[in-house]
Write a protein that holds these residues in place. Sequence first.
Motif, mmCIF file in Angstrom:
data_model
loop_
_atom_site.group_PDB
_atom_site.id
_atom_site.type_symbol
_atom_site.label_atom_id
_atom_site.label_comp_id
_atom_site.label_asym_id
_atom_site.label_seq_id
_atom_site.Cartn_x
_atom_site.Cartn_y
_atom_site.Cartn_z
ATOM 1 N N PHE A 122 0.523 -3.710 13.312
ATOM 2 C CA PHE A 122 1.411 -3.781 12.157
ATOM 3 C C PHE A 122 2.136 -2.453 11.935
ATOM 4 O O PHE A 122 3.347 -2.433 11.686
ATOM 5 C CB PHE A 122 0.635 -4.142 10.890
ATOM 6 N N ILE A 123 1.403 -1.341 12.020
ATOM 7 C CA ILE A 123 2.017 -0.027 11.790
ATOM 8 C C ILE A 123 3.134 0.219 12.793
ATOM 9 O O ILE A 123 4.224 0.679 12.435
ATOM 10 C CB ILE A 123 0.947 1.078 11.859
ATOM 11 N N ALA A 124 2.892 -0.093 14.066
ATOM 12 C CA ALA A 124 3.908 0.124 15.096
ATOM 13 C C ALA A 124 5.131 -0.754 14.860
ATOM 14 O O ALA A 124 6.278 -0.283 14.947
ATOM 15 C CB ALA A 124 3.312 -0.155 16.476
ATOM 16 N N PRO B 34 0.830 -1.213 0.000
ATOM 17 C CA PRO B 34 0.000 0.000 0.000
ATOM 18 C C PRO B 34 0.861 1.259 0.000
ATOM 19 O O PRO B 34 1.907 1.324 0.654
ATOM 20 C CB PRO B 34 -0.793 -0.123 1.308
ATOM 21 N N ASP B 35 0.413 2.268 -0.738
ATOM 22 C CA ASP B 35 1.160 3.522 -0.826
ATOM 23 C C ASP B 35 1.465 4.116 0.549
ATOM 24 O O ASP B 35 2.520 4.691 0.771
ATOM 25 C CB ASP B 35 0.377 4.552 -1.636
ATOM 26 N N SER B 36 0.529 3.956 1.484
ATOM 27 C CA SER B 36 0.664 4.628 2.775
ATOM 28 C C SER B 36 1.835 4.110 3.604
ATOM 29 O O SER B 36 2.260 4.765 4.554
ATOM 30 C CB SER B 36 -0.631 4.485 3.581
ATOM 31 N N VAL B 37 2.380 2.940 3.274
ATOM 32 C CA VAL B 37 3.484 2.397 4.057
ATOM 33 C C VAL B 37 4.752 2.202 3.222
ATOM 34 O O VAL B 37 5.657 1.494 3.627
ATOM 35 C CB VAL B 37 3.099 1.065 4.744
ATOM 36 N N LEU C 248 -0.166 7.282 10.935
ATOM 37 C CA LEU C 248 -1.061 6.697 9.939
ATOM 38 C C LEU C 248 -2.289 6.097 10.623
ATOM 39 O O LEU C 248 -2.160 5.208 11.483
ATOM 40 C CB LEU C 248 -0.320 5.608 9.160
ATOM 41 N N PRO C 249 -3.505 6.535 10.277
ATOM 42 C CA PRO C 249 -4.712 5.947 10.876
ATOM 43 C C PRO C 249 -4.851 4.487 10.454
ATOM 44 O O PRO C 249 -4.761 4.163 9.265
ATOM 45 C CB PRO C 249 -5.849 6.799 10.292
ATOM 46 N N PRO C 250 -5.055 3.573 11.385
ATOM 47 C CA PRO C 250 -5.188 2.158 11.030
ATOM 48 C C PRO C 250 -6.292 1.884 10.017
ATOM 49 O O PRO C 250 -6.127 1.031 9.133
ATOM 50 C CB PRO C 250 -5.488 1.485 12.375
#
Length: 344
Positions: free
Chosen positions: A147-149, A92-95, A116-118
């Motif tokens: 996952f984001i963290a 995904p672009d956001s990551v 980034l909002p989950p």
Amino acid sequence: MSASVDRVTEGVRQAGEHVPGKTQLRLGRIDTVAVSVVPHAGATLMSLLADVLGERPQGVPPHWRRALRAAAPAVTGRVVGPLFSPAYSQVPDSVTMTGTFPGAGIDAMFEELAELPPDRLTAELESDFDGRVPAQWRPVVNDPRRFIADYAAVLRGLWDAFAPIWRRARPLLDRETERVGVASVTGRLDAVLSGLSPRTGLDGTTMLLPDPNPVVADLGHRPVSLVPLVSGSRASVFSIDRDDLVWIGYPVPGLGRLWDEQPPPGITDRLALVLGPVRAEILRQAGRLNHMGDVAAELRCSPSTATYHCTQLEQAGLIVRYRRGRQVRLRRTADGDALVDLMS
């Protein structure tokens, strides 16, 4: 990302004769293409991630791969699995750390990732895969916040270990900007585009870019940003589906001279191998850096970056933070003292 190239977006398939393993970018008249050179730490970081932790070769020398891998946190396996699944690797672009290319500095990119909002990540995955999120991404959909963290921690550990090389590469990046500028002015842009890397090529007026899921696309009136990568001799990261530009990453010329050097002291240092060079320095200096402002000033980083690293050390039981008046102060714990003594 994919097995042979870090293509950060899927692109738009068009009619045309496909070349196996190569995305075709039809440029039109090369002398009319607007080209610029844009060094970008996020693109280099994604290439490093693919090689060092994703087992997608980008040409990073083995001694550097081992050193950088040692700096990765324990959650690495859980994080890179979805990104580098053999089945299909679309990120995904956001990551991607390149979603807002050309974007801001690396610290700003990390802050954006941390915020980034989950639900945005979940929605992007659902959209990218038309509601049929593949198995490797299902754990991310089920717990996007975790996952984001974890992903941010992996990228941060990798970048902290690599940052000295990025800084040493500045003369190479400046020289490449000059080289491409001269080629554009003298009408020799075709020579530059045909020799970007061993894995790319120029067939007439069509760029050939390595890709296991190739597409055919027209450049149209979009400018091209060339992104010299400070990662490996076979590095390739690109994006072709934006409306406003195309960008193509390739190994910066002269990269071998950097890789011939031994890893910087921050990586060979035993405490840094355990904690990463930034957190190792904070732990060593915790008795002298009395408050968070000192930490940020000493590391020459933003307050949020200093807070991030101190939080990791505190969660590991190596420092404690406490408030005195308006200042947040820190000190080493007994475990922190013991670790510094052991690794000294």
